[in-house]
Scaffold this active site. Structure first.
Site, PDB file in Angstrom:
ATOM      1  N   TYR A 166       0.786  -1.146   0.220  1.00  0.00           N
ATOM      2  CA  TYR A 166       0.266  -0.070  -0.069  1.00  0.00           C
ATOM      3  C   TYR A 166       0.974   1.102  -0.048  1.00  0.00           C
ATOM      4  O   TYR A 166       0.692   2.293  -0.790  1.00  0.00           O
ATOM      5  CB  TYR A 166      -1.045   0.104   1.174  1.00  0.00           C
ATOM      6  CG  TYR A 166      -1.845   0.998   1.045  1.00  0.00           C
ATOM      7  CD1 TYR A 166      -3.030   1.217   0.318  1.00  0.00           C
ATOM      8  CD2 TYR A 166      -1.947   2.131   2.061  1.00  0.00           C
ATOM      9  CE1 TYR A 166      -4.149   2.000   0.324  1.00  0.00           C
ATOM     10  CE2 TYR A 166      -3.102   3.048   1.896  1.00  0.00           C
ATOM     11  CZ  TYR A 166      -3.993   3.002   1.148  1.00  0.00           C
ATOM     12  OH  TYR A 166      -4.988   4.004   1.271  1.00  0.00           O
ATOM     13  N   LYS A 170       0.917   4.177  -2.879  1.00  0.00           N
ATOM     14  CA  LYS A 170       0.703   5.531  -2.725  1.00  0.00           C
ATOM     15  C   LYS A 170       1.910   6.498  -2.613  1.00  0.00           C
ATOM     16  O   LYS A 170       1.501   7.827  -3.142  1.00  0.00           O
ATOM     17  CB  LYS A 170      -0.164   5.794  -1.230  1.00  0.00           C
ATOM     18  CG  LYS A 170      -1.362   4.836  -1.127  1.00  0.00           C
ATOM     19  CD  LYS A 170      -2.282   5.488  -2.242  1.00  0.00           C
ATOM     20  CE  LYS A 170      -3.701   4.859  -2.078  1.00  0.00           C
ATOM     21  NZ  LYS A 170      -4.640   5.175  -2.947  1.00  0.00           N
TER      22      LYS A 170
END
Length: 260
Positions: A166, A170
């Site tokens: 993640y 991002k």
């Protein structure tokens, strides 16, 4: 506009006459942003892997007949992204605003994360954002302007336990957005990111209720998580003409978590 001219700023942040394509619009942050844009006068192309959910959201927004439409799209698939962008442009005649809110979080300790979870996270969160920016951005460049808001995360600023895929995705979203802002800003297309803390969507409530969430909130100076409409408010501003000088920025909405 010359330096001698005054810029007239609409402090109501109206979006009248604009068409906004919002991915991940069937639920959560995407739905909140789509709803906020509609209240500001935009026509909404609600795009989601869940076609029924996208259509339901569009129907809930009200407005004139045909003002809002739902579209199916798998953002991890280039052909699906191009088809969705083409369908939205054919339906509305233009795309003025793009919000990339579709995303997933596959969490595990780094040494245990499967390659499948790594690949799917990067495909949806990072490649999906780029593919949609590319497909819609071409149309915006041809039209001479547009505003893109990409959803990043506080996980694009700091390391979070069990968030290796993640965080990678991002951090990548912020990087891609800054490059696009540099390349496209001079041609009228602004690109910015929003980086929230935990947001109390339905999934956010489920994931962070209880002792785990209480412990995290103690690390946030404001002592709480964010609400979807707080993220939507920022997205309204960044999409509006009042933000015409904001390009390549990452707006962190985390109650101060990342300043410590």
């Amino acid at each position: 506009m010359t330096q001698a001219q005054e810029l007239s700023v609409d402090f109501d942040f109206r979006l009248d006459g604009k068409v906004a394509l919002v991915t991940g619009a069937a639920s959560g942050i995407g739905a909140a942003i789509a709803s906020a844009y509609a209240t500001k006068g935009a026509r909404i192309a609600a795009v989601d892997l869940n076609a029924e959910g996208a259509e339901a959201l569009a129907a809930q927004l009200g407005g004139d007949r045909g003002a809002h439409r739902g579209f199916a799209c798998d953002v991890a698939d280039a052909a699906s992204v191009q088809a969705a962008a083409d369908a939205v442009a054919a339906e509305f005649g233009r795309i003025d605003i793009l919000v990339n809110s579709a995303g997933v979080a596959r969490l595990a300790p780094a040494e245990e994360l499967s390659l499948q979870d790594w690949d799917s996270t990067l495909a949806i969160n990072l490649s999906g954002t780029f593919l949609m920016c590319q497909a819609v951005g071409k149309r915006m460049l041809e039209a001479g302007g547009g505003a893109i808001v990409n959803m990043a995360s506080q996980a694009a600023t700091v390391a979070l336990d069990q968030h290796v895929a993640y965080c990678a995705s991002k951090f990548g979203v912020v990087g891609v957005s800054k490059v696009l802002a540099a390349e496209w800003g001079g041609r009228g297309v602004r690109v910015n990111t929003i980086s929230p803390t935990v947001v109390l969507t339905e999934l956010g409530h489920k994931a962070w209720d209880g002792p785990r969430g209480d412990a995290l909130k103690k690390l946030i100076p404001t002592g709480r998580f964010a609400y979807p409409d707080e993220i939507a408010a920022a997205a309204v501003f960044l999409a509006s003409d009042a933000a015409a000088m904001i390009n390549g920025a990452d707006l962190v909405i985390d109650g101060g978590y990342t300043i410590k």
